[in-house]
Design a protein around this motif. Sequence first.
Motif, short mmCIF file in Angstrom:
data_model
loop_
_atom_site.label_atom_id
_atom_site.label_comp_id
_atom_site.label_asym_id
_atom_site.label_seq_id
_atom_site.Cartn_x
_atom_site.Cartn_y
_atom_site.Cartn_z
N GLN A 62 -18.01 -18.36 -154.76
CA GLN A 62 -19.19 -17.57 -154.44
C GLN A 62 -20.36 -18.48 -154.07
OE1 GLN A 62 -19.82 -15.23 -157.96
NE2 GLN A 62 -17.83 -14.19 -157.82
N ALA A 63 -20.49 -19.60 -154.80
CA ALA A 63 -21.58 -20.55 -154.52
C ALA A 63 -21.43 -21.17 -153.14
CB ALA A 63 -21.60 -21.64 -155.60
N ILE A 64 -20.20 -21.47 -152.72
CA ILE A 64 -19.96 -22.02 -151.39
C ILE A 64 -20.37 -21.02 -150.32
CG2 ILE A 64 -18.15 -22.74 -149.78
CD1 ILE A 64 -16.65 -23.92 -152.17
N PHE A 65 -19.98 -19.77 -150.50
CA PHE A 65 -20.32 -18.73 -149.52
C PHE A 65 -21.84 -18.56 -149.44
CE2 PHE A 65 -21.23 -14.43 -148.17
CZ PHE A 65 -20.40 -14.27 -147.07
N GLN A 66 -22.50 -18.54 -150.59
CA GLN A 66 -23.95 -18.36 -150.61
C GLN A 66 -24.67 -19.51 -149.93
OE1 GLN A 66 -24.67 -17.77 -154.78
NE2 GLN A 66 -24.13 -15.60 -154.72
N GLN A 67 -24.12 -20.72 -150.03
CA GLN A 67 -24.70 -21.87 -149.33
C GLN A 67 -24.51 -21.74 -147.82
OE1 GLN A 67 -23.04 -25.52 -150.88
NE2 GLN A 67 -24.75 -25.81 -152.28
N ILE B 291 -30.32 -19.60 -143.10
CA ILE B 291 -29.21 -19.84 -142.17
C ILE B 291 -28.91 -18.56 -141.38
CG2 ILE B 291 -26.73 -20.30 -142.04
CD1 ILE B 291 -27.09 -22.29 -144.31
N LEU B 292 -28.94 -17.42 -142.04
CA LEU B 292 -28.66 -16.16 -141.36
C LEU B 292 -29.71 -15.88 -140.28
CD1 LEU B 292 -26.46 -13.99 -141.62
CD2 LEU B 292 -28.04 -12.65 -143.00
N LYS B 293 -30.95 -16.29 -140.50
CA LYS B 293 -32.01 -16.10 -139.51
C LYS B 293 -31.69 -16.83 -138.20
CE LYS B 293 -36.22 -15.29 -142.22
NZ LYS B 293 -37.55 -15.85 -142.56
N GLU B 294 -31.00 -17.97 -138.31
CA GLU B 294 -30.75 -18.79 -137.13
C GLU B 294 -29.93 -18.07 -136.06
OE1 GLU B 294 -32.00 -22.08 -136.56
OE2 GLU B 294 -33.23 -21.21 -138.15
N TYR B 295 -29.16 -17.07 -136.46
CA TYR B 295 -28.32 -16.37 -135.49
C TYR B 295 -29.13 -15.58 -134.46
CZ TYR B 295 -24.30 -17.52 -138.42
OH TYR B 295 -23.32 -18.20 -139.11
N ALA B 296 -30.41 -15.37 -134.73
CA ALA B 296 -31.26 -14.65 -133.77
C ALA B 296 -32.60 -15.33 -133.56
CB ALA B 296 -31.49 -13.22 -134.26
N SER B 297 -32.72 -16.59 -133.95
CA SER B 297 -34.01 -17.28 -133.94
C SER B 297 -34.27 -18.08 -132.67
CB SER B 297 -34.13 -18.20 -135.17
OG SER B 297 -34.24 -17.43 -136.34
N PHE B 298 -33.86 -17.56 -131.52
CA PHE B 298 -34.07 -18.28 -130.27
C PHE B 298 -35.55 -18.35 -129.91
CE2 PHE B 298 -30.03 -15.85 -130.01
CZ PHE B 298 -29.18 -16.93 -130.22
N GLY B 299 -36.34 -17.42 -130.45
CA GLY B 299 -37.77 -17.43 -130.16
C GLY B 299 -38.51 -18.61 -130.76
N LYS C 104 -41.02 -26.78 -138.80
CA LYS C 104 -40.77 -25.73 -139.80
C LYS C 104 -39.99 -26.31 -140.97
CE LYS C 104 -36.33 -23.75 -138.40
NZ LYS C 104 -35.60 -22.49 -138.17
N ASP C 105 -40.08 -25.61 -142.10
CA ASP C 105 -39.27 -25.94 -143.28
C ASP C 105 -38.06 -25.01 -143.29
OD1 ASP C 105 -41.24 -27.72 -143.88
OD2 ASP C 105 -42.20 -26.47 -145.41
N PHE C 106 -36.95 -25.56 -143.78
CA PHE C 106 -35.68 -24.84 -143.68
C PHE C 106 -34.85 -25.08 -144.93
CE2 PHE C 106 -32.35 -22.82 -141.33
CZ PHE C 106 -31.17 -23.45 -141.70
N VAL C 107 -34.34 -23.99 -145.51
CA VAL C 107 -33.45 -24.10 -146.67
C VAL C 107 -32.02 -24.20 -146.16
CG1 VAL C 107 -32.65 -23.05 -148.81
CG2 VAL C 107 -35.03 -22.76 -148.10
N SER C 108 -31.39 -25.37 -146.34
CA SER C 108 -30.05 -25.63 -145.84
C SER C 108 -29.11 -25.94 -147.01
CB SER C 108 -30.06 -26.82 -144.88
OG SER C 108 -30.21 -28.03 -145.60
#
Length: 298
Positions: A155-160, A166-174, A192-196
């Motif tokens: 579960q921890a791997i999937f959440q990472q 990360i999910l935002k990046e799929y539509a963050s072309f703007g 920008k700051d990013f949680v990876s």
Amino acid sequence: TIAVNEFTPHKTPSDHPAEMKIRWLVGKTYAMRAEMVETVESKSSGQPQSFKQSVNLTQDYTLSVRKELDNGGRQLELEFTGETMDVSVGERKVSSFDSKQDSAQDAGVPIAAMLRKQLGTRFQYFTDADGQVEKVEGLEELMREIKTIGKPQDQAIFQQMFSGDILKEYASFGEMMPNRPVAMGDRWRKTKDFVSPVGVVATDMEYTFKSWEQHRDRKCMRIAVAGSISAKPDATAQNSPRRNIKGKFVGDAWFDPDLGMIMDAYYDQNITMESMNRGQTVPLQLTEKIRFILVDVE
């Protein structure tokens, strides 16, 4: 008698600035593909050989533009439609997942059930007038269901892998758009700051309008990308599993101003960091090759 005619040559796209702004058209569905090859390599003082793990991930998804918002932004709906993932240690493949195959073949892939659950989830994205994603809904509900599936470490791997940022990046072309007309040779910066998965990082990117190119039968602006990645102070704390994060980011993107959308984007990311393992500092080298592709607009 000699007649002299003065004329003004027809301007080509390279002769004048072009507007660079993402345009999500209401009622349209954008079919996308994201590809990533990630390799992590480490070697501690007590190991004769280095450890190397590679993950090859491909995801097909759609972004449907549901409506225009009061702030001039858009509500988008993202749905994953297909996914493959191969994991290798050294030269040996240790697991393989393909959502098109029968689930009976998922044995040996600890997060397979979570990936299939993700395919059935629809996420709501809310952008501002410049096309930048401000909020994503649906992730919390998915994570609550994930907690009922599999082991805690899986579960921890999937959440990472699929955190909010990360999910935002799929539509963050703007995020890369200057939202103004630019001429060839113009440059602009974005930070920008990013949680990876490796911690909280700060990115500092410079974009350059390099040239006009014919790309996949479209007249596109080629944008060169170069930047740096570094750890935020809270990510370098002593209790953090990873410290001293430094990296470089380079790539190219092709933007179609008539469509108002990125057609392709290729990125190479190289990061060095330190990881704590049983009280010992272990150096890590992370490399990623990332590609986003606009497959179709319906």
